[in-house]
Design an enzyme around this catalytic site. Structure first.
Site, PDB file in Angstrom:
ATOM      1  N   ASP A 265       0.839  -1.193   0.000  1.00  0.00           N
ATOM      2  CA  ASP A 265       0.000   0.000   0.000  1.00  0.00           C
ATOM      3  C   ASP A 265       0.878   1.249   0.000  1.00  0.00           C
ATOM      4  O   ASP A 265       2.029   1.199   0.449  1.00  0.00           O
ATOM      5  CB  ASP A 265      -0.846   0.078   1.276  1.00  0.00           C
ATOM      6  CG  ASP A 265      -1.785  -1.089   1.411  1.00  0.00           C
ATOM      7  OD1 ASP A 265      -2.115  -1.706   0.388  1.00  0.00           O
ATOM      8  OD2 ASP A 265      -2.175  -1.375   2.553  1.00  0.00           O
TER       9      ASP A 265
HETATM   10  N1  URA Z   1      -1.086  -5.836   4.087  1.00  0.00           N
HETATM   11  C1  URA Z   1      -1.599  -4.594   4.042  1.00  0.00           C
HETATM   12  O1  URA Z   1      -2.638  -4.311   4.628  1.00  0.00           O
HETATM   13  N2  URA Z   1      -0.928  -3.673   3.329  1.00  0.00           N
HETATM   14  C2  URA Z   1       0.229  -3.919   2.682  1.00  0.00           C
HETATM   15  O2  URA Z   1       0.792  -3.025   2.073  1.00  0.00           O
HETATM   16  C3  URA Z   1       0.742  -5.225   2.753  1.00  0.00           C
HETATM   17  C4  URA Z   1       0.059  -6.166   3.464  1.00  0.00           C
END
Ligand code: URA
Length: 230
Positions: free
Chosen positions: A94
């Protein structure tokens, strides 16, 4: 793909009559070439489509998105890693997640690593807004129900000296926003999320925003975990 020119530049070279296929100059951009049997020559150099395989790990900072191009002009991870080879990230992080993000141009390894059946471990350091209760920690380990089904067994360790707000979570799946959704499903807000390990690969010694090539040993280990017979 041979690392000689960008697509556009390659088109110019062809247009300009600089490229020969099996001894004949070709200027038609739609000419089909079979790398195994056709001989492609630029000037007096034979061009091979065999691509050099590269593997690297980025220590991703916040505010960078995992895509090659963003219409809204936001910063992308490709602003941080530049290689001659056209590489792509193994999965996504993310925008606000930091830490380990692998890149390669080895499509076979990437897809095997991402396939859930190989159960590649991913460990996240999670900082929660409030301390996690014991019963919720146990639930996370057993699996919680999300929109896309129950999560598989995971391992959760509460970090000492964090008032139960800091945890290390190890999972084997890689669903979209999975870690955030696991905690949100029990009413916890994730303040920071960092991936500290992917299949044993870490960013120890690499500053945020920096990257390094994997060692041969690391690549072999990933291949082994991904079930690739060499
Ligand atoms: N889980 C999440 O919620 N975000 C990420 O970026 C990776 C794993």
């Amino acid at each position: 793909m041979a690392g000689i020119a960008s697509r556009r530049k390659a088109e110019e070279l062809i247009h300009d009559g600089k490229v020969k296929v099996n001894g004949n100059v070709v200027t038609d951009l739609a000419t089909k070439v079979f790398p195994q049997k056709d001989r492609v020559v630029l000037g007096n150099k034979t061009v091979s489509a065999e691509e050099h395989r590269v593997y690297l790990v980025l220590n991703k900072p916040k505010d960078y998105i995992t895509t090659a191009y963003d219409e809204r002009g936001r910063k992308t991870v490709f602003d941080l890693v530049r290689t001659r080879e056209r590489i792509f990230p193994v999965g996504r992080l993310d925008r606000n997640t930091t830490g380990v993000l692998l890149f390669t141009n080895d499509g076979v390894l990437a897809s095997c690593l991402m396939h859930p059946s190989h159960r590649i471990t991913k460990t996240y350091r999670v900082t929660l807004e409030t301390g996690i209760e014991e019963k919720h920690a146990a639930k996370i380990e057993r699996g919680v129900y999300l929109d896309d089904g129950k999560t598989a067994a995971a391992r959760l360790e509460i970090l000492s000296g964090t008032k139960r707000r800091g945890v290390l979570l190890t999972i084997h799946e890689g669903r979209n926003r999975q870690v955030r959704r696991m905690f949100e499903s029990l009413g916890y807000e994730v303040k920071h999320l960092e991936r500290v390990e992917y299949g044993g690969i870490t960013v120890q010694g690499v500053k945020r925003g920096g990257w390094r090539f994997l060692t041969g040993r690391e690549v072999s280990s990933l291949q082994q975990q991904a079930g690739i017979e060499l």
